[in-house]
Motif scaffolding. Structure first.
Motif: not given
Length: 98
Positions: A42-49
């Motif tokens: 939610n904080a960084v909207r990092a792509p990928g698990l």
């Protein structure tokens, strides 16, 4: 006897084998990890698990290191207080023997 336990991490189910004694700890650890991974997502909207898992692991490791450092500092402080009390007791005892 070990038995499989189902835990959910980021809406994915994992079956992990553990003993009945380990079950509460496993469930708590999985819930904590799930929460941390959700925070990262939610904080960084990092792509990928993979990226989310690595960032969550880094955050958890940072927390662990900070707690260990705090515990070491507190243990050193307690040890200093114990030494000071011991010295006072030894002084009182040696004075009362004289």
């Amino acid at each position: 006897m070990s038995e499989p336990v189902s835990v959910s991490i980021l809406d994915r189910e994992f079956l992990i084998v553990c003993t009945p004694e380990e079950r509460p700890g496993l469930i708590a650890a999985a819930a904590y990890l799930d929460g941390k991974m959700r925070e990262v997502r939610n904080a960084v909207r990092a792509p990928g698990l993979d990226r989310i898992a690595v960032l969550a692991a880094l955050n958890i490791t940072h927390e662990l290191i900070a707690l260990r450092q705090r515990d070491t500092i507190e243990a050193d402080s307690v040890a200093q207080h114990v030494r000071a009390l011991k010295n006072k007791l030894e002084g009182v005892l040696s004075a009362s023997v004289k």
